[in-house]
Design a protein around this motif. Structure first.
Motif, PDB file in Angstrom:
ATOM      1  N   GLN A  93       0.827  -1.205   0.000  1.00  0.00           N
ATOM      2  CA  GLN A  93       0.000   0.000   0.000  1.00  0.00           C
ATOM      3  C   GLN A  93       0.865   1.261   0.000  1.00  0.00           C
ATOM      4  O   GLN A  93       0.555   2.240  -0.688  1.00  0.00           O
ATOM      5  N   LEU A  94       1.954   1.225   0.774  1.00  0.00           N
ATOM      6  CA  LEU A  94       2.847   2.384   0.809  1.00  0.00           C
ATOM      7  C   LEU A  94       3.522   2.600  -0.543  1.00  0.00           C
ATOM      8  O   LEU A  94       3.661   3.739  -0.999  1.00  0.00           O
ATOM      9  N   ARG A 139       1.687   6.917  -6.631  1.00  0.00           N
ATOM     10  CA  ARG A 139       0.655   7.907  -6.942  1.00  0.00           C
ATOM     11  C   ARG A 139       1.143   9.316  -6.637  1.00  0.00           C
ATOM     12  O   ARG A 139       0.872  10.265  -7.392  1.00  0.00           O
ATOM     13  N   ILE A 140       1.878   9.456  -5.524  1.00  0.00           N
ATOM     14  CA  ILE A 140       2.413  10.772  -5.163  1.00  0.00           C
ATOM     15  C   ILE A 140       3.409  11.245  -6.209  1.00  0.00           C
ATOM     16  O   ILE A 140       3.386  12.405  -6.643  1.00  0.00           O
ATOM     17  N   ARG A 141       4.292  10.336  -6.663  1.00  0.00           N
ATOM     18  CA  ARG A 141       5.270  10.703  -7.676  1.00  0.00           C
ATOM     19  C   ARG A 141       4.583  11.075  -8.992  1.00  0.00           C
ATOM     20  O   ARG A 141       4.994  12.025  -9.672  1.00  0.00           O
ATOM     21  N   THR A 201       4.837  14.636 -10.758  1.00  0.00           N
ATOM     22  CA  THR A 201       5.263  14.766 -12.155  1.00  0.00           C
ATOM     23  C   THR A 201       4.260  15.583 -12.954  1.00  0.00           C
ATOM     24  O   THR A 201       4.638  16.451 -13.754  1.00  0.00           O
ATOM     25  N   ARG A 202       2.968  15.322 -12.733  1.00  0.00           N
ATOM     26  CA  ARG A 202       1.926  16.065 -13.444  1.00  0.00           C
ATOM     27  C   ARG A 202       1.983  17.552 -13.104  1.00  0.00           C
ATOM     28  O   ARG A 202       1.935  18.409 -13.995  1.00  0.00           O
TER      29      ARG A 202
END
Length: 205
Positions: free
Chosen positions: A133-134, A140-142, A146-147
């Protein structure tokens, strides 16, 4: 040196007795919850305060647990329909309340686990699941970083392009202004030369 055996007896001070009751009640309810979660046990706990207020915890339907208990110890089941209906209604909303409380506790525990706390209570399988999960969360954070970074870069490029266009417009205006000034100066010089020639011709005649 170890602690001596503490004698258990009624606390005389009403305030201290109430404080102790609140602390011990919270502790035993928490232990009942942990026992049900860690060991997949069916737990039902009922506590009445000195004033008669009811506190309870049930990992499953408390009516079923009580029925199992009565059957195990050989007690007769309740046969009063009105009483059963009233108790069933009360137990229904109590169970719903307890279910919500358990859900909140599980989510709070999950948040603590994600923050790296209270990990000693987790087994290897649970730790691996938490690790996955981490990792998913980090990915997702990366991706979001990036977005956002790409959007900021595009915005900066648009601003840079707009500034370049504005600079070109300013340079054109400056050149046009310089040309106008040069043209005015040339006209003045031409007019001055013509006047000088007229004066010279007048003296000669």
């Amino acid at each position: 040196m170890g602690r001596g055996k503490v004698e258990l007896k009624r606390i005389e001070s009403p305030i201290s007795r109430q404080v102790t009751f609140s602390k011990r009640r919270t502790g035993i309810l928490k232990k009942a919850f942990e026992l049900s979660v860690l060991c997949d046990a069916e737990v039902a706990l009922i506590v009445f305060s000195p004033s008669g207020k009811l506190y309870q915890y049930a990992s499953h339907d408390i009516n079923r647990t009580i029925a199992m208990y009565r059957s195990e110890v050989g007690l007769p089941q309740s046969s009063n329909p009105a009483c059963s209906t009233r108790i069933g209604t009360m137990e229904l909303w109590r169970n719903e309340t307890e279910e919500l409380r358990r859900s909140i506790q599980k989510m709070e525990m999950r948040l603590k686990n994600l923050a790296g706390a209270e990990l000693s209570m987790l087994g290897m399988q649970e730790l691996k699941q938490l690790e996955r999960q981490l990792k998913t969360g980090v990915q997702r954070i990366r991706s979001e970083m990036t977005r956002i970074t790409s959007e900021n870069i595009r915005l900066l490029k648009r601003k840079h392009k707009a500034q370049q266009e504005e600079n070109r417009r300013l340079q054109k205006r400056v050149k046009l202004h310089e040309l106008d000034q040069y043209g005015n100066a040339s006209s003045s010089i031409t007019l001055g030369a013509s006047a000088r020639n007229v004066i010279i011709n007048a003296f000669q005649t």
